[in-house]
Scaffold this motif. Structure first.
Motif, short mmCIF file in Angstrom:
data_model
loop_
_atom_site.label_atom_id
_atom_site.label_comp_id
_atom_site.label_asym_id
_atom_site.label_seq_id
_atom_site.Cartn_x
_atom_site.Cartn_y
_atom_site.Cartn_z
N VAL A 265 40.25 80.49 105.20
CA VAL A 265 40.79 79.33 104.48
C VAL A 265 39.67 78.33 104.19
O VAL A 265 39.55 77.82 103.07
CB VAL A 265 41.95 78.66 105.27
CG1 VAL A 265 42.37 77.35 104.63
CG2 VAL A 265 43.15 79.62 105.35
N GLY A 266 38.81 78.09 105.18
CA GLY A 266 37.68 77.17 104.98
C GLY A 266 36.76 77.66 103.88
O GLY A 266 36.30 76.88 103.04
N GLN A 267 36.52 78.97 103.86
CA GLN A 267 35.63 79.54 102.83
C GLN A 267 36.22 79.41 101.44
O GLN A 267 35.51 79.09 100.48
CB GLN A 267 35.34 81.00 103.14
CG GLN A 267 34.22 81.16 104.17
CD GLN A 267 34.09 82.59 104.66
OE1 GLN A 267 34.68 83.52 104.11
NE2 GLN A 267 33.31 82.77 105.71
N SER A 268 37.52 79.66 101.32
CA SER A 268 38.10 79.56 99.97
C SER A 268 38.14 78.10 99.52
O SER A 268 37.90 77.80 98.35
CB SER A 268 39.46 80.24 99.88
OG SER A 268 40.36 79.67 100.79
N LEU A 269 38.38 77.17 100.45
CA LEU A 269 38.34 75.74 100.08
C LEU A 269 36.92 75.34 99.67
O LEU A 269 36.74 74.56 98.73
CB LEU A 269 38.80 74.87 101.27
CG LEU A 269 40.30 74.85 101.56
CD1 LEU A 269 40.57 74.13 102.89
CD2 LEU A 269 41.09 74.18 100.44
N ASP A 270 35.94 75.88 100.37
CA ASP A 270 34.55 75.51 100.09
C ASP A 270 34.10 76.04 98.72
O ASP A 270 33.41 75.35 97.97
CB ASP A 270 33.65 76.07 101.20
CG ASP A 270 32.41 75.21 101.42
OD1 ASP A 270 32.50 73.97 101.29
OD2 ASP A 270 31.34 75.78 101.71
N LYS A 271 34.54 77.24 98.38
CA LYS A 271 34.24 77.79 97.06
C LYS A 271 34.94 76.96 95.97
O LYS A 271 34.36 76.65 94.92
CB LYS A 271 34.68 79.25 96.98
CG LYS A 271 34.42 79.88 95.62
CD LYS A 271 35.00 81.29 95.53
CE LYS A 271 35.15 81.70 94.08
NZ LYS A 271 35.97 82.92 93.92
N TYR A 272 36.16 76.57 96.24
CA TYR A 272 36.90 75.72 95.29
C TYR A 272 36.19 74.38 95.13
O TYR A 272 36.04 73.88 94.01
CB TYR A 272 38.34 75.55 95.78
CG TYR A 272 39.22 74.79 94.82
CD1 TYR A 272 39.32 75.17 93.48
CD2 TYR A 272 39.95 73.68 95.23
CE1 TYR A 272 40.11 74.46 92.58
CE2 TYR A 272 40.75 72.97 94.34
CZ TYR A 272 40.82 73.36 93.03
OH TYR A 272 41.59 72.65 92.14
N LEU A 273 35.71 73.83 96.24
CA LEU A 273 34.97 72.56 96.21
C LEU A 273 33.71 72.70 95.32
O LEU A 273 33.40 71.81 94.52
CB LEU A 273 34.57 72.17 97.64
CG LEU A 273 33.80 70.88 97.83
CD1 LEU A 273 34.67 69.67 97.51
CD2 LEU A 273 33.28 70.77 99.27
N ALA A 274 33.02 73.83 95.46
CA ALA A 274 31.82 74.08 94.65
C ALA A 274 32.19 74.16 93.17
O ALA A 274 31.54 73.55 92.31
CB ALA A 274 31.15 75.37 95.11
#
Ligand SMILES: [Fe+2]
Length: 148
Positions: free
Chosen positions: A6-15
């Motif tokens: 979940v953290g990784q998908s949020l971080d990619k979305y943030l990017a």
């Protein structure tokens, strides 16, 4: 930087949001032609929304115990959306290009919402559902603009 799914998908979305933030500014400045006023103003509304979203997504990453990527270099590495050149561009090209980016974001968001729900993280899912609603509405408006 984040290490759960979940953290990784949020971080990619943030990017990707950072790319879209830069790109909507780029087009806000460089759009030219008869649709200038409409597109210039609409893009300002969109990048202001993205600024709020960026903050909410980064803080959600911290709330779930991860650390958001926090540099432009990291965002460029993680993002799947592509930046635009600093060049004169017409209103229709702007809307077409952004519609394609938004469709990519919508596809990612649908997967990320499902992943958050599967992980039992309803609050992240809820946050992303708000984003999905916003981009679906924006895609509809862009589609309507392109029909004229
Ligand atoms: Fe401005």
């Amino acid at each position: 930087m984040s290490n759960t799914a979940v953290g990784q998908s949020l971080d990619k979305y943030l990017a990707n949001l950072h790319i879209l933030y830069a790109k909507t500014h780029n087009y806000h400045w460089n759009v030219e032609g008869k649709q200038f006023f409409t597109v210039h103003a609409k893009l300002e509304e969109i990048y202001e929304h993205i600024a709020d979203e960026i903050d909410a997504i980064a803080e959600r990453i911290l709330i779930i115990g991860q650390r958001p990527s926090s540099s432009l270099a990291a965002y460029l590495k993680l993002a799947t959306l592509k930046e635009a050149d600093a060049a004169s561009v017409g209103g229709e090209a702007v809307v077409k290009n952004l519609l394609s980016d938004i469709q990519a974001l919508i596809a990612d968001l649908k997967k990320d919402i499902k992943a958050a729900q599967d992980a039992g993280d309803e609050v992240t899912a809820d946050l992303l559902i708000d984003s999905l609603g916003y981009y679906e509405k924006t895609a509809w408006m862009f589609g309507a603009y392109l029909k004229s």
